[in-house]
Structures are given as structure tokens and as C-alpha cells.
Scaffold this motif. Structure first.
Motif, PDB file in Angstrom:
ATOM      1  N   VAL A  89       2.526  -8.311  51.098  1.00 26.59           N
ATOM      2  CA  VAL A  89       2.555  -7.356  52.221  1.00 26.59           C
ATOM      3  C   VAL A  89       4.006  -7.090  52.639  1.00 26.59           C
ATOM      4  N   LEU A  92       5.611  -4.782  50.215  1.00 28.11           N
ATOM      5  CA  LEU A  92       5.099  -3.416  50.438  1.00 28.11           C
ATOM      6  C   LEU A  92       5.833  -2.771  51.616  1.00 28.11           C
ATOM      7  N   LYS A 132       7.647  -0.734  34.880  1.00 29.51           N
ATOM      8  CA  LYS A 132       6.744  -0.857  33.720  1.00 29.51           C
ATOM      9  C   LYS A 132       7.504  -1.302  32.474  1.00 29.51           C
ATOM     10  N   MET A 288       5.366  -6.866  44.284  1.00 29.63           N
ATOM     11  CA  MET A 288       3.995  -6.469  44.652  1.00 29.63           C
ATOM     12  C   MET A 288       3.052  -6.602  43.469  1.00 29.63           C
ATOM     13  N   LEU A 292       0.095  -9.359  43.227  1.00 28.55           N
ATOM     14  CA  LEU A 292      -1.310  -8.940  43.148  1.00 28.55           C
ATOM     15  C   LEU A 292      -1.961  -9.444  41.862  1.00 28.55           C
ATOM     16  N   PHE A 296      -5.211 -11.876  41.998  1.00 25.65           N
ATOM     17  CA  PHE A 296      -6.490 -11.473  41.391  1.00 25.65           C
ATOM     18  C   PHE A 296      -6.665 -11.995  39.961  1.00 25.65           C
ATOM     19  N   ARG A 297      -5.762 -12.895  39.546  1.00 23.96           N
ATOM     20  CA  ARG A 297      -5.842 -13.513  38.212  1.00 23.96           C
ATOM     21  C   ARG A 297      -5.926 -12.455  37.101  1.00 23.96           C
ATOM     22  N   ILE A 298      -4.995 -11.504  37.173  1.00 21.90           N
ATOM     23  CA  ILE A 298      -4.908 -10.473  36.134  1.00 21.90           C
ATOM     24  C   ILE A 298      -3.749 -10.852  35.213  1.00 21.90           C
ATOM     25  N   LYS A 303      -0.095  -3.602  34.468  1.00 18.98           N
ATOM     26  CA  LYS A 303      -1.241  -2.716  34.706  1.00 18.98           C
ATOM     27  C   LYS A 303      -1.340  -2.340  36.180  1.00 18.98           C
ATOM     28  N   LEU A 304      -0.706  -3.135  37.045  1.00 16.57           N
ATOM     29  CA  LEU A 304      -0.795  -2.866  38.485  1.00 16.57           C
ATOM     30  C   LEU A 304       0.436  -2.139  39.029  1.00 16.57           C
ATOM     31  N   MET A 306       1.422   1.048  38.533  1.00 16.54           N
ATOM     32  CA  MET A 306       1.118   2.399  39.037  1.00 16.54           C
ATOM     33  C   MET A 306       0.378   2.363  40.390  1.00 16.54           C
ATOM     34  N   PRO A 307      -0.668   1.508  40.546  1.00 12.98           N
ATOM     35  CA  PRO A 307      -1.289   1.451  41.884  1.00 12.98           C
ATOM     36  C   PRO A 307      -0.327   0.976  42.967  1.00 12.98           C
ATOM     37  N   CYS A 308       0.596   0.058  42.605  1.00  7.38           N
ATOM     38  CA  CYS A 308       1.588  -0.388  43.598  1.00  7.38           C
ATOM     39  C   CYS A 308       2.509   0.777  43.979  1.00  7.38           C
TER      40      CYS A 308
END
Lengths: 377, 61
Positions: A89, A92, A132, A288, A292, A296-298, A303-304, A306-308
Motif C-alpha cells: 500500500v 502504491l 517488465k 508493488m 502482491l 498471493f503466492r504467484i 504478470k502483475l 500491468m495491473p500494478c
């Protein structure tokens, strides 16, 4: 999580320097302290040295792990996840604040009729692509742009040297002490203590490289450049203008220049903001995404990204109502930042020290028992 | 800034087709949900800003 990424100490140091300069270079350091801002900057650098040593100690106690892994190792899954959420947070919030600073600067000083969201969008596309590409590419970007920034800062000093009035610094420290201490605290929390975000990236630091040297060099060189930029601004603008301008570096370069040879050198300062801002936002986005992914154990944090980037895109226009509020909010920023920048790292450090010593103590007693058995036999 | 909203929706559509759709096909449920939720939240926030809605800041005010 992708663990095969490594970063060398030169690239890491360059990233810290660029991160420290961030939007502070264009905002001119401790300008609210007026001509005595250089004292505030020195105080802030001095105060940040023990803190970054704690950050480096955390890294050296858990080599190869990022802060999200360290918190779970030390405090367990639940408490560790809570700390990780706070860090995500915070990154962000910081990322959206820096993007907002950048977009405000662009829309206020240059592209007045362009919608702010379009400026933010274009900026974030570049940053998302960089993140990326991985931490190694970010380090390479940092080291290339650091050279350019250094050149630009010293070029602006040389060009504007004839406009400098060194009596602007006199009398020294004639203000109440709190007028110097408060900007020092602001400077300490923004940008020096923000380097906590590198704890998410420096798990990838090569094993032969020292995190102490990396952190210390980064903060000292970054602080040194900020100090030089502040001295340039104060010598040219003087106390009243320095206090009243939102972007003193931009103002300084706008009014200075060698007649008929070099005019309009403020575009150089804009390049500074682009380059340093990209590094700062990319580190926030990286933290971030990595945080994340860990929560979320990714497996792959990329992969995250772009959403970030999209979350930062959504948050930055609403982080403060107007450009002026961004500056007034900086005084409140420290109350949000200090728990993340000081309290959490202190907790992690103390717990890590205790656990490491216990482990060492345990190993020592086992060795003693073995020796006693050997002697008895 | 409603004009900006058109560009933004187009960019989101681009991200959906280039980045999100391959993830959707890979059937990784956690990633798909997280990505989708974050994309939706950010799109709503940006469109609100574009249409002039005064969204209060969750951080400072």
C-alpha cells in the motif's frame, strides 16, 4: 517468484542515486527552509545514514531474500502478510504521489491544455515496460541515465555561474531552529528513508557485493547531488523567490543562461525529471508487483506489472485534489511514511538479530557437546 | 476531459487483448481474478476522474 535475476552493486548504486533524486531534484530539496536549506539537507543525510545501515543489515542477515520473504521467515505467515500488505500500500501511495508530481509539473509548466490522465498514461507505459524487463534492465537504465543527470546538473551550474550571488546565503541560520529541523525531517522521509523499497529488489544483489556499500554510496552521492542542486538554486534565486517557487530548479534554469549562446536551458531540467522519475516510479511498481505476487503466492511477479501500472494510473489523479495540495500534503506525508520507513524495518532488524544470534548460539552449544563427547571418548 | 476517456478506454481494451487474454486462456485462476479486479478498479477510478467526479483521496484527505 523469479529468482534468477541478479543485479551488480554499480547498477544497484545507480538505482538508489536516481531514486533519491526522483522528483526531489526538480522540487529543489529543502526549499521551504529558504537559504538555510543546505543545513536541512545535511541533517537529513546524516540522519538517513544509520537508517540505511539498518536496511543493509537486514539484507546481509538474509542474503538472497527480499523483504517480503524476510517478514514471513521472521514473523510467520499472518504477521508477515500484514507487513507485506502495508509495504505494498505504501509503494502504491508513493508511486502515485511521484507520478502526480511529474504530471502536475508537465501540465502546469508546459502542456497546459493536455489532460493530465494522458500525460500519466504515456509515462506509465514506459515505466511498465521497464519493470517488465526486470531488475537488471532497470539497473542498466539507472546507470546510463545517472551519467546524463550528472552531466546536466553540472552543465546548468557552469552555465548559470555568472548569475550566482553567494551573499544570498548570509546570514547563516538566522531563523528559528524548527524552521531548519522540520524541512530536515521532511527531507529525511522524502526521499532518503524511502529507500526501504529497495529491500524488495536487493534480494537479487550479487552475493559478492556488499549491501552496506551499495546503500551508503547511493544515499551519499544522491544526497550530494541534491545538495549541489539546492546550492545552485539558492545562489541564483535568493531567499524570497526560493520560498515562493514550487519548482525552484526549473525556475533557476529558466532565468539563467549565457546570452546568445545558451538560452532556454530549462528543457535540461525537464529531462532530469523524466529520467529520475521513471526510476522512482519503476521501483515503486516493482515493489508493488513483487509484494502482491508474494502475498498471493504467484510465481512470476512480471504478470502483475500491468495491473500494478493500472492501479497507479487510477490512484495518481485522485491522490490530491489540486497541484498545490500535493505540496501541502508533503507536510502530512511523514506521518504516513515514518511507520513504514522506520518502525517496520526496526522491528524486522531487531527480530532478525535475535533469531540469528539464537541460531548461532544453538550451533555453538552443539559444537561444544560434540567436542565434550570427543574428549570423553 | 470526456475526450480523454475515449483514449483511456481504447488503451484498456488494448491491455485486455494483449496482456489479459493470454492469462485468461492459461486458466491460472488467482492471477486472472487479481488482474481483473485491479484493472476494473483502476478503470472505474480513471473514468470517474475523466468525467469530473470529485473522488476523495484515500490517503491524505
Amino acid at each position: 517468484m523469479v529468482q534468477n535475476e541478479t543485479i551488480g552493486h554499480k547498477h544497484a548504486t545507480a538505482l538508489i542515486i536516481m531514486f533519491t533524486l526522483g522528483s526531489s531534484l526538480i522540487m529543489g530539496g529543502a526549499s521551504i527552509a529558504g537559504k538555510d536549506g543546505w543545513i536541512s539537507i545535511l541533517l537529513a543525510i546524516a540522519a538517513s545514514i544509520p537508517l540505511v545501515m539498518i536496511y543493509a543489515r537486514i539484507l546481509s542477515l538474509h542474503r538472497g531474500n527480499c523483504i517480503f520473504e524476510i517478514t514471513e521467515i521472521l514473523f510467520g505467515t499472518v504477521a508477515g502478510t500484514v507487513m507485506n500488505v502495508i509495504l505494498v500500500v505504501y509503494s502504491l501511495f508513493l508511486g502515485s504521489l511521484v507520478i502526480r508530481n511529474f504530471s502536475d509539473f508537465v501540465t502546469v509548466s508546459m502542456l497546459q491544455r493536455t489532460p493530465q490522465v494522458i500525460v500519466i498514461l504515456l509515462y506509465l507505459i514506459v515505466v511498465a515496460y521497464l519493470v517488465k524487463s526486470g531488475i537488471k534492465t532497470m539497473g542498466k537504465w539507472g546507470i546510463i541515465t545517472f551519467g546524463i543527470i550528472l552531466f546536466i546538473v553540472f552543465l546548468t551550474i557552469i552555465i548559470s555561474f555568472h548569475d550566482m550571488v553567494f551573499s544570498h546565503f548570509l546570514p547563516v541560520a538566522d531563523k528559528p531552529i524548527m524552521d531548519i529541523i522540520t524541512p530536515a525531517v521532511d527531507q529525511f522521509t522524502y526521499p532518503y528513508a524511502e529507500t526501504i523499497l529497495f529491500l524488495s529488489a536487493f534480494g537479487a544483489l550479487k552475493k559478492e557485493d556488499s549491501p552496506y556499500k551499495t546503500y551508503l554510496r547511493g544515499v551519499l552521492i544522491g544526497g550530494g547531488i541534491l545538495l549541489v542542486a539546492f546550492l545552485r538554486n539558492a545562489a541564483i534565486l535568493g531567499d524570497p523567490t526560493l520560498l515562493n517557487s514550487y519548482y525552484p530548479s526549473f525556475m533557476t534554469t529558466r532565468i539563467s543562461g549565457v546570452q546568445d549562446i545558451s538560452e532556454r536551458i530549462e528543457s535540461l531540467v525537464i529531462i532530469n525529471l523524466f529520467f529520475t522519475g521513471i526510476v522512482k516510479v519503476s521501483i515503486c511498481m516493482f515493489t508493488m508487483a513483487k509484494g502482491l505476487a508474494h502475498i498471493f503466492r504467484i510465481y512470476d511477479y512480471k504478470k502483475l506489472v500491468m495491473p500494478c501500472a493500472m492501479m497507479l494510473f487510477g490512484m495518481s489523479p485522485i491522490v490530491s485534489p489540486t497541484p498545490m495540495d500535493v505540496f501541502s500534503s508533503m507536510t502530512k506525508y511523514k506521518y504516513y511514511a515514518i511507520p513504514v520507513q522506520i518502525v517496520i524495518p526496526l522491528l524486522i532488524w531487531i527480530t532478525a538479530e535475535i533469531k540469528t544470534r539464537k541460531q548461532k548460539g544453538g550451533d555453538g552449544s552443539e559444537k561444544k557437546e560434540r567436542r565434550q563427547k570427543v574428549v570423553a571418548n | 476531459m470526456p475526450e480523454a476517456a475515449i483514449i483511456i478506454v481504447m488503451v484498456y481494451a488494448l491491455v485486455f487483448f494483449i496482456d489479459y487474454l493470454p492469462l485468461l486462456r492459461s486458466q491460472k485462476t488467482k492471477e486472472v481474478w487479481l488482474y481483473g479486479c485491479m484493472m476494473l478498479i483502476s478503470l472505474i477510478l480513471v473514468l470517474l476522474v475523466c468525467f469530473g467526479v470529485d473522488v476523495p483521496s484515500p490517503f491524505l484527505y
